[in-house]
Design a protein around this motif. Structure first.
Motif, mmCIF file in Angstrom:
data_model
loop_
_atom_site.group_PDB
_atom_site.id
_atom_site.type_symbol
_atom_site.label_atom_id
_atom_site.label_comp_id
_atom_site.label_asym_id
_atom_site.label_seq_id
_atom_site.Cartn_x
_atom_site.Cartn_y
_atom_site.Cartn_z
ATOM 1 N N VAL A 1 0.835 -1.198 0.000
ATOM 2 C CA VAL A 1 0.000 0.000 0.000
ATOM 3 C C VAL A 1 0.869 1.248 0.000
ATOM 4 C CG1 VAL A 1 -1.703 1.334 1.320
ATOM 5 C CG2 VAL A 1 -1.976 -1.133 1.091
ATOM 6 N N GLY A 2 1.939 1.243 0.796
ATOM 7 C CA GLY A 2 2.811 2.418 0.883
ATOM 8 C C GLY A 2 3.437 2.785 -0.445
ATOM 9 N N GLY B 1 2.566 5.938 -2.669
ATOM 10 C CA GLY B 1 3.652 6.846 -3.051
ATOM 11 C C GLY B 1 3.636 7.151 -4.540
ATOM 12 N N MET B 2 3.422 6.106 -5.349
ATOM 13 C CA MET B 2 3.330 6.305 -6.794
ATOM 14 C C MET B 2 2.120 7.179 -7.133
ATOM 15 S SD MET B 2 2.299 3.957 -10.056
ATOM 16 C CE MET B 2 1.025 3.298 -9.090
ATOM 17 N N PHE B 3 0.978 6.903 -6.485
ATOM 18 C CA PHE B 3 -0.229 7.695 -6.724
ATOM 19 C C PHE B 3 0.000 9.154 -6.341
ATOM 20 C CE2 PHE B 3 -3.692 4.140 -6.472
ATOM 21 C CZ PHE B 3 -3.181 3.562 -7.621
ATOM 22 N N ASP B 4 0.665 9.385 -5.221
ATOM 23 C CA ASP B 4 0.962 10.743 -4.774
ATOM 24 C C ASP B 4 1.858 11.461 -5.784
ATOM 25 O OD1 ASP B 4 0.853 12.908 -2.941
ATOM 26 O OD2 ASP B 4 2.814 12.317 -2.140
ATOM 27 N N LYS B 5 2.841 10.739 -6.290
ATOM 28 C CA LYS B 5 3.795 11.296 -7.257
ATOM 29 C C LYS B 5 3.106 11.775 -8.542
ATOM 30 C CE LYS B 5 8.315 9.888 -9.008
ATOM 31 N NZ LYS B 5 9.199 8.724 -9.144
ATOM 32 N N LEU C 1 -5.804 11.896 -2.228
ATOM 33 C CA LEU C 1 -5.964 10.865 -1.202
ATOM 34 C C LEU C 1 -5.254 9.576 -1.611
ATOM 35 C CD1 LEU C 1 -9.767 11.432 -0.504
ATOM 36 C CD2 LEU C 1 -7.864 12.286 0.871
ATOM 37 N N PRO C 2 -3.947 9.635 -1.811
ATOM 38 C CA PRO C 2 -3.233 8.497 -2.390
ATOM 39 C C PRO C 2 -3.312 7.205 -1.583
ATOM 40 C CG PRO C 2 -1.697 10.154 -1.587
ATOM 41 C CD PRO C 2 -3.057 10.748 -1.509
ATOM 42 N N THR C 3 -3.306 7.277 -0.263
ATOM 43 C CA THR C 3 -3.391 6.042 0.534
ATOM 44 C C THR C 3 -4.767 5.414 0.385
ATOM 45 O OG1 THR C 3 -1.757 6.893 2.104
ATOM 46 C CG2 THR C 3 -3.124 5.052 2.838
ATOM 47 N N PHE C 4 -5.812 6.229 0.471
ATOM 48 C CA PHE C 4 -7.167 5.717 0.267
ATOM 49 C C PHE C 4 -7.309 5.138 -1.140
ATOM 50 C CE2 PHE C 4 -11.437 6.358 -1.437
ATOM 51 C CZ PHE C 4 -12.171 5.564 -0.567
ATOM 52 N N ALA C 5 -6.815 5.869 -2.124
ATOM 53 C CA ALA C 5 -6.898 5.411 -3.516
ATOM 54 C C ALA C 5 -6.152 4.095 -3.702
ATOM 55 C CB ALA C 5 -6.361 6.474 -4.463
ATOM 56 N N ALA C 6 -4.983 3.951 -3.068
ATOM 57 C CA ALA C 6 -4.200 2.721 -3.195
ATOM 58 C C ALA C 6 -4.958 1.542 -2.599
ATOM 59 C CB ALA C 6 -2.843 2.886 -2.516
ATOM 60 N N VAL D 1 -7.906 -3.429 -3.362
ATOM 61 C CA VAL D 1 -9.064 -4.259 -2.999
ATOM 62 C C VAL D 1 -9.943 -4.507 -4.220
ATOM 63 C CG1 VAL D 1 -11.210 -4.290 -1.648
ATOM 64 C CG2 VAL D 1 -9.064 -3.629 -0.561
ATOM 65 N N LEU D 2 -10.197 -3.446 -4.986
ATOM 66 C CA LEU D 2 -11.024 -3.581 -6.187
ATOM 67 C C LEU D 2 -10.411 -4.570 -7.174
ATOM 68 C CD1 LEU D 2 -13.352 -2.597 -8.086
ATOM 69 C CD2 LEU D 2 -11.712 -0.920 -8.941
#
Length: 146
Positions: free
Chosen positions: A33-34, A38-42, A47-52, A57-58
């Motif tokens: 998840v981290g 991190g990639m999503f944030d970049k 909300l990168p952690t929520f999105a990850a 899960v999806l």
């Protein structure tokens, strides 16, 4: 006869789409998840952690449900949101084809939309929800014609 062929084709389509989502979900799961956040944030996903967590899960559990045909409209909505996010934030600037293009994202999102809104009779949604509805409608029609 044609209805059976159509139902098998819908199941095979769901399997094909789910396998690709599942494989991408496992990549994110393996990264953690981290790292995914991190990639999503970049790349600027809010909300990168929520999105990850949502995407992992999806793509992992949702893919299993998609193959089984369980909660198809809900999984489909998640897949479409996932693919729109990927198109807008990562692939859109790369054009349709070529390195990093959005052709796979486009096809996955639209195929999931088509298959998820018509899962066919070989789906848990049909067994759990639609079969009862069809029986109720048939009995209503019999009553109206009597």
């Amino acid at each position: 006869m044609f209805d059976r062929v159509k139902d098998v084709a819908l199941l095979l389509g769901r399997i094909g789409v789910a396998v690709v989502f599942f494989a991408h979900g496992l990549q994110k799961w393996d990264s953690g998840v981290g790292a995914t956040a991190g990639m999503f944030d970049k790349i600027g996903i809010p909300l990168p952690t929520f999105a990850a967590i949502f995407v992992i899960v999806l793509e992992v559990l949702g893919s299993i449900a998609f193959v089984a045909g369980f909660l198809l409209p809900l999984i489909t909505l998640g897949y479409v949101i996932d693919m729109v996010g990927a198109l807008v934030s990562v692939h859109g600037a790369n054009g349709l084809t070529g390195d990093g293009g959005y052709e796979l994202v486009l096809v996955l999102g639209l195929a999931a939309l088509a298959l998820g809104l018509n899962g066919g009779r070989l789906s848990l949604d049909h067994v759990l929800f639609w079969r009862r509805r069809e029986a109720r409608l048939a009995s209503t029609r019999e009553f109206e014609t009597a």
